[in-house]
Enzyme design. Sequence first.
Site, PDB file in Angstrom:
ATOM      1  N   GLU A 136       4.684   5.422   5.581  1.00  0.00           N
ATOM      2  CA  GLU A 136       4.521   5.844   6.808  1.00  0.00           C
ATOM      3  C   GLU A 136       5.514   4.767   7.404  1.00  0.00           C
ATOM      4  OE1 GLU A 136       3.405   8.421   7.853  1.00  0.00           O
ATOM      5  OE2 GLU A 136       1.860   8.850   6.447  1.00  0.00           O
ATOM      6  N   VAL A 140       0.939  -1.116   0.004  1.00  0.00           N
ATOM      7  CA  VAL A 140       0.074  -0.276   0.117  1.00  0.00           C
ATOM      8  C   VAL A 140       0.814   1.229   0.043  1.00  0.00           C
ATOM      9  CG1 VAL A 140      -1.942   1.127   0.956  1.00  0.00           C
ATOM     10  CG2 VAL A 140      -1.663  -1.448   1.259  1.00  0.00           C
ATOM     11  N   SER A 141       0.607   2.288  -0.721  1.00  0.00           N
ATOM     12  CA  SER A 141       1.564   3.299  -1.144  1.00  0.00           C
ATOM     13  C   SER A 141       1.666   4.184   0.432  1.00  0.00           C
ATOM     14  CB  SER A 141       0.981   4.293  -1.879  1.00  0.00           C
ATOM     15  OG  SER A 141      -0.095   4.633  -1.629  1.00  0.00           O
ATOM     16  N   ASP A 142       0.794   4.234   0.860  1.00  0.00           N
ATOM     17  CA  ASP A 142       0.959   5.051   2.308  1.00  0.00           C
ATOM     18  C   ASP A 142       1.501   4.120   3.464  1.00  0.00           C
ATOM     19  OD1 ASP A 142      -1.374   4.038   2.478  1.00  0.00           O
ATOM     20  OD2 ASP A 142      -2.573   5.821   3.182  1.00  0.00           O
ATOM     21  N   CYS A 143       1.109   3.076   3.472  1.00  0.00           N
ATOM     22  CA  CYS A 143       1.752   1.951   4.486  1.00  0.00           C
ATOM     23  C   CYS A 143       3.038   1.810   4.293  1.00  0.00           C
ATOM     24  CB  CYS A 143       0.851   0.804   4.525  1.00  0.00           C
ATOM     25  SG  CYS A 143      -0.877   0.779   4.786  1.00  0.00           S
TER      26      CYS A 143
END
Length: 737
Positions: free
Chosen positions: A471, A465-468
């Site tokens: 982050e 997942v891009s934001d996982c």
Amino acid sequence: MVRTGQHEKVDGAKDSAFRPATGKQTDKHTDKTRWRMLDERGRHTWHYLHSEKEVKEWPQSTADKWYLGLPTDLPQQPPSKTPMQAVKNGLAFFSGLQLPPGNWGCEYGGPMFLLPGLVITWYVTETPIPEAHSTEIKNYLFARQNKDGGWGLHIEGDSSVFGTSMNYTVMRLLGVSAQDPRMTKARELLHSFGGAVNGPHWAKFWLSVLGVTQWEVVNPIPPELWLLPDWTPISPWRWWIHMRQVFTPMSFIWSKRWSYPPTRLTMALRNELFVEPYDHIDWESHRNSISPRDNFHPKTWVLNTINWALVNVYNPYIRPNSWKAKAEAWTWKLIQMEDANTDYADLGPVNATLNTVAAYIQEGPNAESVRRHRERLEDFLWVKDEGMLMNGTNGVQNWDTSFLIQAVIEAGLAQDERWRPMLLKALAYLEDQQTLENCVDYTKCYRHPTKGAWGFSNRFQGYTVSDCTSEGIKAVMMLQSIPSYPKLISDDRIKMAIDIILTMQNSSGGCASYEPTRGSEYLEWLNAAEVFGRIMVEYDYPECTTACITALSMFRKHYPEYRAKEIEVFVDRAVEYIRKAQLPDGSWYGSWGICFSYAGMFALESLACVGETYENSERVRRACKFFTDRQMEDGGWGESYKSCETHVYTQHEKSQVVQTAWVVIGLLEAEYPDVDVMKRALRMIVGRQGGDGEWEQEAIEGVFNKSCMISYPNYKFIFPIKALGMFAKRYGDIELL
Ligand code: LAN
């Protein structure tokens, strides 16, 4: 066990231990002190202990108690007057909930359509249900029944045909009597909505699998779509990953027209769920019947025409057996690849149940695949004070852990010996969860590369997942750049994560969730789900885009030589997308948290990252004004989930700790000059903190697909800690109260 084998079929087979209960019954409860949550490298499963010996050998942890709503016995803290005292009190509590591998756990409930898929799957695959599970699922559903007797799409939603027909069915499958007054009420409500024929596509699908509705009522789900060449604009590989992974097993089952043979119970449901007598129902004519309460995203005329042609022309006259067989074989292969790539964890709770049914149909009740699925379905269950529910994913492990690390560092506490063991364990957890390989044959099954990525939950599910990923890598870089922390993740592995992030950008400059967008928005014309919007393809999200911007910006400070030009171009284009996505009133629409408050925080972070702040940017001033115009009497912000549905900021009747923290973080990023605005907000947050450092659960925090809300219970610790810590860093640890 509620039942041990086959159900009592109407054709006479009588080998069942299962008997639907009749008459009035009193609700049972399990002993909450006997539940334990086991965390095996981020795999979460719940266990009910039967013997005293087991109870002695496996004591209940503080986290277990907290999940179950039992007293935690975490100590009282000194009263907090300043932001940093509140941060430390919050951390004192939250660190007590850290799990042995280093991550945090939580309920991830909200959607009310997940347990039905699971319980129907258990029923039709004749999977024994432990008594304790059954008892607590019933308790949960009764606790979540609306006042009018029904259930909605999500826990805060109004009753709908989907929620009511499906959860009523679950209750009956678990042995609740049709005469129970709560069931009578639910049935009356369902009938006032016109009965289960007015349910959406997914309800009709599941009820047909169960043998309660007939397949003619289900709009077509042709697996042949998977035979289309890849270049066609509608090929399923272009769809949003959740849609294609749900479509694949659904189309397989639909193509087989597989239903569980009628049982006494499903025969009873045939009488209970409909207004007309069962034998008089013209199923075909109800293909498109849907109650206005469920019709969140009406089908387009294009889809209706295609469905008509499939039902009236293609299926009866054209569909060659060879195509059917080929399509079924290929979808089965795709199902197998998904199962193998995730060790049967599967992408999410919907395709996990559907793949189980598909495996049962294809390979039979005793197959290894069915056994593995049965085990893995346990990963989605969660127990809380109200009972047992099904989580929206197999957990929120990576996501919460990454954010918590960042919040503590933002608060300037990483060097503090008191929090070092907690952070070290959290880092070790992230180290263990990074995916280091691509899936086998990943291009064949249309998966995006995973090498270097973090997913949302754990390594077993393992979807990029891009934001996982962003982050996660931010948390790692921030912590590992502090000299007293070990370098658990090597430079090479950090670069692997950056390589993956660099694959995530769309031509618009924005970033989507699991993959760059592969298809046109026009595919929304084929959205057959009715209850969800914007699901057919990936879109750009300010939240995901911001995470990529901030991760890449942080990376280039530490490693200025690596892929520098590409990173620069990516960041510039991504920030330009953020600017363009701002709405005229200064806000951004959020897709994964509620709603403008959530997206505004991220967008302001992006702009701050390239030096755009209140002082030098008109658009930042507009964004701040959007927020300050909406500050409530008590200093907080409160936004209703209705914003997500209507795209208009909708006030919640009460201010919310989590949203207030989001807005304060946004304002701090923007360098908003009026410190009193933020002080008033933080005063509200600190005022709501309990003596032991806890914040109480308030309204639901998250959303997906515009219409369905989902809980993020750990946000009430993570974001206040971050907001308070950032404030103290900027303005000093001044007295708030
Ligand atoms: C999630 C949860 C996490 C979420 C964020 C990381 C917060 C977001 O920034 C990107 C998208 C993502 C990964 C996301 C996508 C959709 C999910 C998986 C969910 C909201 C959790 C549940 C939802 C899933 C689609 C539920 C199953 C329902 C279907 C309609 C298939």
